[in-house]
Design a protein around this motif. Structure first.
Motif, mmCIF file in Angstrom:
data_model
loop_
_atom_site.group_PDB
_atom_site.id
_atom_site.type_symbol
_atom_site.label_atom_id
_atom_site.label_comp_id
_atom_site.label_asym_id
_atom_site.label_seq_id
_atom_site.Cartn_x
_atom_site.Cartn_y
_atom_site.Cartn_z
ATOM 1 N N GLU A 111 -36.758 18.856 -3.756
ATOM 2 C CA GLU A 111 -37.179 19.640 -2.607
ATOM 3 C C GLU A 111 -36.882 20.850 -2.491
ATOM 4 N N LYS A 112 -35.748 21.331 -2.809
ATOM 5 C CA LYS A 112 -35.105 22.573 -2.702
ATOM 6 C C LYS A 112 -36.235 23.346 -3.765
ATOM 7 N N LEU A 113 -36.280 23.053 -4.796
ATOM 8 C CA LEU A 113 -37.123 23.599 -6.028
ATOM 9 C C LEU A 113 -38.653 23.674 -5.317
ATOM 10 N N LYS A 114 -39.175 23.046 -4.701
ATOM 11 C CA LYS A 114 -40.483 23.199 -4.187
ATOM 12 C C LYS A 114 -40.703 24.376 -3.129
ATOM 13 N N LEU A 115 -39.435 24.698 -2.587
ATOM 14 C CA LEU A 115 -39.447 25.914 -1.755
ATOM 15 C C LEU A 115 -39.547 27.232 -2.570
ATOM 16 N N LYS A 116 -39.572 27.008 -3.962
ATOM 17 C CA LYS A 116 -39.750 28.402 -4.574
ATOM 18 C C LYS A 116 -41.216 28.466 -5.001
ATOM 19 N N GLN A 117 -42.222 27.388 -4.856
ATOM 20 C CA GLN A 117 -43.616 27.581 -5.039
ATOM 21 C C GLN A 117 -44.254 28.815 -3.993
ATOM 22 N N GLY A 118 -44.613 29.679 -4.396
ATOM 23 C CA GLY A 118 -45.474 30.639 -3.536
ATOM 24 C C GLY A 118 -44.631 31.701 -3.225
ATOM 25 N N ALA A 119 -43.186 31.693 -3.415
ATOM 26 C CA ALA A 119 -42.337 32.626 -3.433
ATOM 27 C C ALA A 119 -41.658 33.612 -4.529
ATOM 28 N N VAL A 120 -42.512 33.104 -5.699
ATOM 29 C CA VAL A 120 -41.997 33.842 -7.228
ATOM 30 C C VAL A 120 -43.445 34.610 -7.463
ATOM 31 N N PRO A 121 -43.161 35.554 -8.476
ATOM 32 C CA PRO A 121 -44.088 36.390 -8.904
ATOM 33 C C PRO A 121 -45.103 35.529 -10.029
ATOM 34 N N PHE A 122 -44.672 34.369 -10.158
ATOM 35 C CA PHE A 122 -45.550 33.693 -10.958
ATOM 36 C C PHE A 122 -45.948 32.419 -10.344
ATOM 37 N N THR A 123 -47.125 31.482 -10.933
ATOM 38 C CA THR A 123 -47.435 30.496 -10.532
ATOM 39 C C THR A 123 -46.511 29.186 -11.279
ATOM 40 N N LEU A 124 -46.065 28.371 -10.067
ATOM 41 C CA LEU A 124 -44.912 27.325 -10.506
ATOM 42 C C LEU A 124 -45.333 26.016 -10.254
ATOM 43 N N GLU A 125 -45.628 25.189 -11.368
ATOM 44 C CA GLU A 125 -46.043 23.895 -11.277
ATOM 45 C C GLU A 125 -44.802 23.037 -11.701
ATOM 46 N N LEU A 126 -44.399 22.255 -10.656
ATOM 47 C CA LEU A 126 -43.712 21.225 -10.967
ATOM 48 C C LEU A 126 -43.842 19.707 -11.067
#
Length: 266
Positions: free
Chosen positions: A68-83
């Protein structure tokens, strides 16, 4: 008896992959199924520091406690983050990557087999020698023990791999030489020769995952064999497929001791 990379068991869905392109567009990250120290988050921070602007695919196990903590990084980083968490078709995700960052072990082996250039870290002291051996073969870039690395050091280790296509090609080619997909054949030959007489075993080593015998018990197993004892090795799991899942249930509900011993002694 598995004692070297020549005897590695690679899952059937993993096959030698094609050569990668000149640009790193997707990075595959897997820092261990459980990853209690959350090196996964550290890896993402490292890629943030590098300003990587492509796609990062992260795979964690079903028991990873920080999803759940990891999902908070989606949209907050300069790359597309697929979890992804607790999946069984990880080979498909590895195959499409241009670069891998992984905890050393089965996933790193499979990335190497797919011709994906790999930077790896170790979680346990006894893994270091095996990781260094693969590094000496030129098959991986070993960054060191995860406990000794911060995000900036991981970023420094990844930077040349991201920006040097020749280095990535060199790792991929050396990896193809190290993993030739004949490990099962070699193991089968050893097992056939060992059990041909059908004599009872003196010792049976039971491992949870492929590769555990390399990291934790190789010296003990080899010593027993050299002393003349009849030694058997049973590996219960199959990489990511050994993890518990809602569909399959825990591993101990899928494999019984009776079935395991009958399989070894048949």
């Amino acid at each position: 008896l598995v004692l070297d990379h020549e005897f590695l068991r690679i899952r059937e869905e993993i096959d030698a992959g094609p050569a990668r392109g000149q640009k790193v567009e997707e990075i595959f990250v897997s820092m261990g199924g459980v990853d209690l120290d959350d090196r996964t988050h550290l890896a993402i921070t490292a890629l943030e520091e590098l300003g990587f602007a492509g796609k990062v695919t992260v795979v964690v196990g079903a028991a990873y406690p920080y999803f759940e903590k990891l999902k908070l990084k989606q949209g907050a980083v300069p790359f597309t983050l697929e979890l992804h968490q607790g999946i069984n078709d990880v080979g498909r995700l590895m195959a499409r990557a241009d670069l891998g960052l992984a905890a050393f072990g089965t996933t790193a082996y499979e990335l190497v087999g797919l011709r994906v250039p790999v930077a790896c870290v170790t979680h346990k002291p006894w893994q270091a020698a095996s990781a260094a051996s693969f590094s000496d073969l030129g098959a991986v870039k070993y960054l060191g023990s995860a406990s000794d690395l911060d995000a900036s050091q991981i970023a420094q280790g990844l930077d040349p791999l991201i920006n040097d296509a020749r280095l990535r090609e060199s790792l991929a080619n050396a990896g193809a030489d190290a993993i030739d997909f004949r490990g099962v054949e070699r193991v089968a030959t050893i097992v056939e020769n060992t059990f041909r007489s059908k004599e009872p075993l003196d010792d049976l080593f039971i491992m949870a995952h492929p590769g555990d015998e390399l990291f934790s018990s190789a010296g003990t197993i080899l010593t027993r064999v050299q002393s003349g004892r009849r030694v058997g090795l049973l590996v219960l799991g199959d990489g990511y497929l050994a993890r518990a899942s809602e569909e399959k249930g825990p591993l101990w509900e899928r494999v019984t001791s009776r079935e395991s011993f009958e399989a070894v002694n048949s």
